[in-house]
Design a protein around this motif. Structure first.
Motif, PDB file in Angstrom:
ATOM      1  N   THR A   1       4.305  -0.110   4.369  1.00 12.63           N
ATOM      2  CA  THR A   1       3.793   0.141   3.026  1.00 12.63           C
ATOM      3  C   THR A   1       2.283   0.310   3.090  1.00 12.63           C
ATOM      4  O   THR A   1       1.725   0.475   4.159  1.00 12.63           O
ATOM      5  N   THR A   2       1.632   0.260   1.946  1.00 11.91           N
ATOM      6  CA  THR A   2       0.184   0.441   1.902  1.00 11.91           C
ATOM      7  C   THR A   2      -0.504  -0.862   1.504  1.00 11.91           C
ATOM      8  O   THR A   2       0.122  -1.733   0.874  1.00 11.91           O
ATOM      9  N   PRO A   3      -1.791  -0.991   1.824  1.00 10.99           N
ATOM     10  CA  PRO A   3      -2.539  -2.146   1.337  1.00 10.99           C
ATOM     11  C   PRO A   3      -2.526  -2.234  -0.194  1.00 10.99           C
ATOM     12  O   PRO A   3      -2.491  -3.328  -0.751  1.00 10.99           O
ATOM     13  N   ALA A   4      -2.501  -1.091  -0.870  1.00 13.99           N
ATOM     14  CA  ALA A   4      -2.456  -1.089  -2.334  1.00 13.99           C
ATOM     15  C   ALA A   4      -1.185  -1.781  -2.843  1.00 13.99           C
ATOM     16  O   ALA A   4      -1.211  -2.483  -3.865  1.00 13.99           O
ATOM     17  N   PHE A   5      -0.073  -1.589  -2.149  1.00 15.10           N
ATOM     18  CA  PHE A   5       1.175  -2.253  -2.535  1.00 15.10           C
ATOM     19  C   PHE A   5       1.008  -3.761  -2.429  1.00 15.10           C
ATOM     20  O   PHE A   5       1.407  -4.512  -3.325  1.00 15.10           O
ATOM     21  N   LEU A   6       0.403  -4.231  -1.346  1.00 15.07           N
ATOM     22  CA  LEU A   6       0.183  -5.668  -1.174  1.00 15.07           C
ATOM     23  C   LEU A   6      -0.758  -6.213  -2.247  1.00 15.07           C
ATOM     24  O   LEU A   6      -0.537  -7.304  -2.777  1.00 15.07           O
ATOM     25  N   ARG A   7      -1.790  -5.456  -2.574  1.00 14.97           N
ATOM     26  CA  ARG A   7      -2.695  -5.884  -3.646  1.00 14.97           C
ATOM     27  C   ARG A   7      -1.943  -5.976  -4.978  1.00 14.97           C
ATOM     28  O   ARG A   7      -2.152  -6.909  -5.763  1.00 14.97           O
ATOM     29  N   ALA A   8      -1.056  -5.022  -5.229  1.00 16.83           N
ATOM     30  CA  ALA A   8      -0.268  -5.036  -6.466  1.00 16.83           C
ATOM     31  C   ALA A   8       0.627  -6.273  -6.529  1.00 16.83           C
ATOM     32  O   ALA A   8       0.783  -6.872  -7.601  1.00 16.83           O
ATOM     33  N   LEU A   9       1.188  -6.681  -5.408  1.00 16.83           N
ATOM     34  CA  LEU A   9       2.017  -7.893  -5.387  1.00 16.83           C
ATOM     35  C   LEU A   9       1.176  -9.111  -5.748  1.00 16.83           C
ATOM     36  O   LEU A   9       1.655 -10.031  -6.421  1.00 16.83           O
TER      37      LEU A   9
END
Length: 108
Positions: free
Chosen positions: A31-39
């Motif tokens: 996935t992307t770092p943005a996905f992790l930030r969204a979590l």
């Protein structure tokens, strides 16, 4: 050499040890770092921060993120996916507590 019984817990075996950088975690999950930030924004996971302020993830957090990815890939909105996982986690903990209470011997 200290006795084995007093040896500190090996950090590599600790599910809660923040061993993974954001980039490595995103790579492992595909996935992307943005996905992790969204979590994090949806309060599913709160990564620890290194002294330099970089996010660090544990294996437990990566398992939660992987579950979120599965739900999102299946069409669930990220906010709903995070809420589902939080509820699943709470249910599992409640079931563990309930089981422990039922298996404990009665006191006099």
């Amino acid at each position: 050499m200290p006795p084995r019984s007093t040896r500190p817990v090996d950090k590599l075996d600790d599910d809660d040890y923040p061993a993974y950088t954001m980039g490595r975690a995103a790579e492992m999950l595909g996935t992307t770092p943005a996905f992790l930030r969204a979590l994090g924004e949806h309060r599913l996971i709160t990564p620890l921060r290194s002294e330099g302020g970089h996010r660090r993830y544990s294996r437990y957090q990566l398992r939660l993120a992987a579950r979120a990815r599965e739900l999102v890939d299946a069409g669930t909105q990220i906010e709903a996916a995070c809420r589902i996982i939080i509820l699943e986690d709470q249910l599992e903990e409640a079931q563990r507590i309930n089981e422990a209470l039922h298996t404990r011997e009665p006191t006099s």
